[in-house]
Design an enzyme around this catalytic site. Sequence first.
Site, PDB file in Angstrom:
ATOM      1  N   ARG A  97       9.845  -6.496 -12.863  1.00 68.36           N
ATOM      2  CA  ARG A  97       9.025  -6.131 -11.697  1.00 68.36           C
ATOM      3  C   ARG A  97       9.882  -5.847 -10.470  1.00 68.36           C
ATOM      4  NH1 ARG A  97       4.789 -10.403 -10.614  1.00 68.36           N
ATOM      5  NH2 ARG A  97       4.088  -8.858  -9.084  1.00 68.36           N
ATOM      6  N   TYR A 138       1.660   3.573   2.137  1.00 69.09           N
ATOM      7  CA  TYR A 138       1.469   3.253   3.557  1.00 69.09           C
ATOM      8  C   TYR A 138       2.242   1.995   3.904  1.00 69.09           C
ATOM      9  CZ  TYR A 138      -2.349   0.232   1.699  1.00 69.09           C
ATOM     10  OH  TYR A 138      -3.102  -0.666   0.988  1.00 69.09           O
ATOM     11  N   PRO A 139       2.687   1.908   5.148  1.00 71.14           N
ATOM     12  CA  PRO A 139       3.374   0.691   5.568  1.00 71.14           C
ATOM     13  C   PRO A 139       2.385  -0.281   6.208  1.00 71.14           C
ATOM     14  CG  PRO A 139       3.649   2.370   7.237  1.00 71.14           C
ATOM     15  CD  PRO A 139       2.745   2.960   6.180  1.00 71.14           C
ATOM     16  N   MET A 140       2.732  -1.550   6.238  1.00 74.34           N
ATOM     17  CA  MET A 140       1.867  -2.533   6.904  1.00 74.34           C
ATOM     18  C   MET A 140       2.646  -3.701   7.490  1.00 74.34           C
ATOM     19  SD  MET A 140      -0.208  -4.388   3.796  1.00 74.34           S
ATOM     20  CE  MET A 140      -0.803  -5.701   4.856  1.00 74.34           C
ATOM     21  N   ASP A 141       1.985  -4.371   8.402  1.00 71.63           N
ATOM     22  CA  ASP A 141       2.529  -5.578   9.044  1.00 71.63           C
ATOM     23  C   ASP A 141       1.565  -6.728   8.825  1.00 71.63           C
ATOM     24  OD1 ASP A 141       4.698  -4.338  10.264  1.00 71.63           O
ATOM     25  OD2 ASP A 141       3.692  -4.105  12.203  1.00 71.63           O
ATOM     26  N   ARG A 142       2.060  -7.927   9.016  1.00 72.45           N
ATOM     27  CA  ARG A 142       1.175  -9.091   9.142  1.00 72.45           C
ATOM     28  C   ARG A 142       1.014  -9.345  10.642  1.00 72.45           C
ATOM     29  NH1 ARG A 142      -1.320  -8.949   4.888  1.00 72.45           N
ATOM     30  NH2 ARG A 142      -0.279  -9.444   2.932  1.00 72.45           N
ATOM     31  N   HIS A 197      -5.919 -12.679  -2.614  1.00 73.03           N
ATOM     32  CA  HIS A 197      -5.605 -11.236  -2.593  1.00 73.03           C
ATOM     33  C   HIS A 197      -5.258 -10.746  -4.007  1.00 73.03           C
ATOM     34  CE1 HIS A 197      -3.066  -7.680  -1.699  1.00 73.03           C
ATOM     35  NE2 HIS A 197      -2.148  -8.267  -2.423  1.00 73.03           N
ATOM     36  N   GLN A 225       0.695  -1.430  -8.319  1.00 74.08           N
ATOM     37  CA  GLN A 225       1.310  -1.477  -6.989  1.00 74.08           C
ATOM     38  C   GLN A 225       2.785  -1.824  -7.063  1.00 74.08           C
ATOM     39  OE1 GLN A 225       0.399  -4.198  -8.380  1.00 74.08           O
ATOM     40  NE2 GLN A 225       0.899  -6.023  -7.234  1.00 74.08           N
ATOM     41  N   SER A 276      -5.998  -9.561   4.599  1.00 76.94           N
ATOM     42  CA  SER A 276      -6.033  -8.232   5.223  1.00 76.94           C
ATOM     43  C   SER A 276      -6.954  -8.202   6.440  1.00 76.94           C
ATOM     44  CB  SER A 276      -6.501  -7.170   4.224  1.00 76.94           C
ATOM     45  OG  SER A 276      -5.558  -7.006   3.198  1.00 76.94           O
TER      46      SER A 276
HETATM   47  C1  VOV Z   1      -3.015  -3.475  -7.363  1.00 76.34           C
HETATM   48  C2  VOV Z   1      -3.226  -4.779  -7.391  1.00 76.34           C
HETATM   49  C3  VOV Z   1      -2.502  -5.820  -6.610  1.00 76.34           C
HETATM   50  C4  VOV Z   1      -2.097  -7.035  -7.104  1.00 76.34           C
HETATM   51  C5  VOV Z   1      -2.348  -7.586  -8.501  1.00 76.34           C
HETATM   52  C6  VOV Z   1      -1.395  -7.719  -6.043  1.00 76.34           C
HETATM   53  C7  VOV Z   1      -0.851  -9.014  -6.170  1.00 76.34           C
HETATM   54  C8  VOV Z   1      -0.050  -9.573  -5.180  1.00 76.34           C
HETATM   55  C9  VOV Z   1       0.576 -10.880  -5.283  1.00 76.34           C
HETATM   56  C10 VOV Z   1       0.434 -11.830  -6.462  1.00 76.34           C
HETATM   57  C11 VOV Z   1       1.291 -11.083  -4.121  1.00 76.34           C
HETATM   58  C12 VOV Z   1       2.033 -12.360  -3.668  1.00 76.34           C
HETATM   59  C13 VOV Z   1       3.235 -12.712  -4.356  1.00 76.34           C
HETATM   60  C14 VOV Z   1       4.240 -11.628  -4.506  1.00 76.34           C
HETATM   61  O1  VOV Z   1       4.317 -11.145  -5.623  1.00 76.34           O
HETATM   62  O2  VOV Z   1       4.911 -11.276  -3.551  1.00 76.34           O
HETATM   63  C15 VOV Z   1       1.166  -9.888  -3.351  1.00 76.34           C
HETATM   64  C16 VOV Z   1       1.838  -9.682  -2.140  1.00 76.34           C
HETATM   65  C17 VOV Z   1       1.561  -8.617  -1.314  1.00 76.34           C
HETATM   66  N1  VOV Z   1       0.608  -7.638  -1.498  1.00 76.34           N
HETATM   67 FE1  VOV Z   1      -0.466  -7.321  -3.158  1.00 76.34          FE
HETATM   68  N2  VOV Z   1      -1.391  -6.917  -4.918  1.00 76.34           N
HETATM   69  C18 VOV Z   1      -2.074  -5.753  -5.215  1.00 76.34           C
HETATM   70  C19 VOV Z   1      -2.328  -4.662  -4.361  1.00 76.34           C
HETATM   71  C20 VOV Z   1      -1.995  -4.683  -3.026  1.00 76.34           C
HETATM   72  C21 VOV Z   1      -2.485  -3.771  -2.031  1.00 76.34           C
HETATM   73  C22 VOV Z   1      -3.473  -2.650  -2.256  1.00 76.34           C
HETATM   74  C23 VOV Z   1      -1.919  -4.116  -0.833  1.00 76.34           C
HETATM   75  C24 VOV Z   1      -2.234  -3.521   0.514  1.00 76.34           C
HETATM   76  C25 VOV Z   1      -3.198  -4.444   1.223  1.00 76.34           C
HETATM   77  C26 VOV Z   1      -4.277  -3.789   2.001  1.00 76.34           C
HETATM   78  O3  VOV Z   1      -5.159  -4.538   2.521  1.00 76.34           O
HETATM   79  O4  VOV Z   1      -4.315  -2.565   2.140  1.00 76.34           O
HETATM   80  C27 VOV Z   1      -1.037  -5.211  -1.063  1.00 76.34           C
HETATM   81  C28 VOV Z   1      -0.229  -5.770  -0.095  1.00 76.34           C
HETATM   82  C29 VOV Z   1       0.614  -6.840  -0.392  1.00 76.34           C
HETATM   83  C30 VOV Z   1       1.633  -7.321   0.527  1.00 76.34           C
HETATM   84  C31 VOV Z   1       1.958  -6.671   1.871  1.00 76.34           C
HETATM   85  C32 VOV Z   1       2.238  -8.405  -0.050  1.00 76.34           C
HETATM   86  C33 VOV Z   1       3.384  -9.243   0.521  1.00 76.34           C
HETATM   87  C34 VOV Z   1       2.763 -10.116   1.548  1.00 76.34           C
HETATM   88  C35 VOV Z   1       3.500 -11.290   2.056  1.00 76.34           C
HETATM   89  O5  VOV Z   1       3.068 -11.714   3.125  1.00 76.34           O
HETATM   90  O6  VOV Z   1       4.440 -11.789   1.424  1.00 76.34           O
HETATM   91  N3  VOV Z   1      -1.122  -5.565  -2.392  1.00 76.34           N
HETATM   92  N4  VOV Z   1       0.311  -9.008  -3.972  1.00 76.34           N
END
Ligand code: VOV
Length: 249
Positions: free
Chosen positions: A131, A145-149, A172, A185, A223
């Site tokens: 991964r 797209y980019p994003m912030d917390r 999430h 993703q 989000s």
């Molecule tokens: C397509 C499906 C999908 C899946 C299964 C998934 C799963 C996960 C897991 C398990 C984790 C946490 C652990 C890690 O693995 O880092 C994350 C982490 C993250 N995600 Fe996610 N995400 C998806 C999809 C997915 C989307 C569509 C978005 C955009 C959110 C939106 O509102 O537009 C997103 C964002 C993020 C981000 C920015 C992070 C890092 C944030 C942080 O603060 O560290 N993500 N995500």
Amino acid sequence: MVEAVETMDGWYSLHDLRTIDWTSWKLASEAERKEAIDSLDQLIAKWEEVEEAGNGSQVLHKVVGQKADLIFMFLRPTMDELSDMETELNKSKMGEFLLPAHSYVSVVELSKYRPAKDGVDPETLPETQKRLKPILPKWEHICFYPMDRRRTGDENWYTLEKDERGKMLYEHSKTGRKYAGKVTQVITGSIGLDDWEWGVTLFAHEPLQFKKIVYEMRFDEVSSRYGEFGEFFVGNLLPREDIPNYLEV
Ligand code: VOV
């Protein structure tokens, strides 16, 4: 003090967006256009060999809308290689017809919010390595797209305890998993590398799934309370063999 989360970082990433200088392209001779198409084809052939050897990955899509014409997403073990790819594209004959539109530098990122299972460091697991160094899916559509917390007033991600952040990200991930097979993703971290904190790159067979997942996730607390979003780019796969047809004028 609030604890940061440890991240696992993989290949470096460059989203390289270009606009085609269609006027120059149309004015160029047929021989020049052929030379340009061949130069791009040769570069892609070289990049494909790198991907086959497991040393990187890339994908090319046609951007829909006026923000750019092409989006290349490159993954490589080092930032030097990304820079080389960008430069070799600029130096190629095709590069004479490509104008810079946008770029984004980041690194494939996973985080260690969940406690290690049986004391095993997740970074050592083959599935984690896969991964962190992913072969990008050649699915029909891309959305980047980019994003912030957020960190304003009561909505400050960076003052939340790690457990609380981990729980929200778990919720999430449950939303994300509903889209298995429909949306995949690649999350890249860009703190210290580019203007936003994360890059979100989604791949789908059906573009409507981008709208569905992003909309559904808007209601996840992570989000709705803590997400800030940048510009969206969406595109359709441009397979190597379709390039001559796409550029035909
Ligand atoms: C397509 C499906 C999908 C899946 C299964 C998934 C799963 C996960 C897991 C398990 C984790 C946490 C652990 C890690 O693995 O880092 C994350 C982490 C993250 N995600 Fe996610 N995400 C998806 C999809 C997915 C989307 C569509 C978005 C955009 C959110 C939106 O509102 O537009 C997103 C964002 C993020 C981000 C920015 C992070 C890092 C944030 C942080 O603060 O560290 N993500 N995500």
